[in-house]
Design a protein around this motif. Structure first.
Motif: not given
Length: 291
Positions: A7-12, A16-18, A89-90, A221-222
């Motif tokens: 979840l957190p690494v997916g959020l980042s 960021i990619t998007g 996700m946040v 950070f997330y």
């Protein structure tokens, strides 16, 4: 280890990619100028750049602020999607982190403040993503005014919590990393605000760069919550949802043979970044009978 580490690494990674894809689309569609461009004009003649190439004449309307990159279709559609999915996700990260801190016996106003500020950050992201700056400026600025300060407050409170729940040297090292990210986000946000209020093209462009830095640092950070989320289980989520109920049961158990105090001590000694989940409370009938 649990699947929640995704979840957190997916959020980042997703966010960021998007936003960089949105930026690339905006540049190619001549909606903003490249971030490396520092030359701006008061006005420009008819655009002569070839399709698929960046603009050759830029005005203050072409400064590549994140919001400007997502103002016009087709990139505005992707920008809204990123804002909505990222906000969801946040909220999930904030809820799990809130429950995890409670599970380790550190419920306090800092933890509650982290949950509130994180959810406020998500609300601001939804407004920023769905109300484009060139079409609903007031609502967009309200969303940005909520999302940016709330995001900064969230990371600062999480730095405090990381030190409070730290058990091992690796936990303290992670706290130091988060403090560095929090300082970077604070500096970039302050500079972005200072530069943005000036009419200078150069300072406006510098504000855009600082805004990009702030956003990426917050998203990184997330992503660092992957370190703790390896121990998240069903009991972790129930700890946040049933905090008051669990507190009442703790008083009853504490009045018995003192088993609740022993359980709380073992919970407090568990490293939040450890991969083992064996330290969760044993709630079998035999254990209850012994208590």
């Amino acid at each position: 280890m649990t699947a929640w580490i995704i979840l957190p690494v997916g959020l980042s990674a997703f966010s960021i990619t998007g936003i960089w894809i949105v930026y690339a689309m905006a540049v190619m569609n001549h909606h903003v100028c490249p971030v490396e461009n520092w030359s701006y004009n008061v006005t420009c003649a008819e655009e002569t750049a070839k399709p698929g190439f960046p603009k050759t004449c830029c005005t203050i309307q072409d400064i590549p602020l994140i919001s400007k990159c997502g103002s016009y279709p087709p990139e505005s559609c992707l920008f809204s999607l990123i804002g909505n999915v990222g906000a969801f996700m946040v909220v999930m990260v904030c809820l799990l982190r809130y429950a995890q801190v409670i599970e380790h016996g550190h419920h306090c106003w800092v933890n509650t403040g982290g949950l509130i500020s994180g959810c406020a950050n998500a609300v601001g992201l939804v407004m920023v993503g769905n109300f484009q700056v060139d079409h609903a400026k007031s609502l967009h600025y309200v969303g940005a005014g909520v999302a940016f300060p709330a995001g900064l407050l969230f990371v600062c409170l999480q730095c405090v919590l990381t030190y409070r729940v730290a058990v091992t040297a690796l936990d303290s090292w992670m706290a130091h990393v988060r403090v560095s990210l929090a300082v970077g986000s604070l500096v970039s946000l302050v500079l972005s605000g200072i530069f943005f209020i000036h009419e200078s093209f150069v300072l406006q462009h510098a504000a855009a760069i600082c805004e990009w830095v702030f956003t990426i640092v917050i998203l990184v950070f997330y992503g660092t919550f992957t370190y703790e989320f390896g121990t998240v289980t069903l009991e972790t989520m129930l700890a946040g949802l049933q905090r008051h109920h669990r507190h009442g049961m703790g008083v009853i158990i504490g009045g018995g043979a003192g088993g609740g105090a022993v359980g709380g001590a073992s919970k407090g000694l568990k490293s939040p970044g450890g991969s083992s989940t064996s330290t969760h409370l044993n709630c079998t009938p035999e254990s209850i009978a012994m208590l």
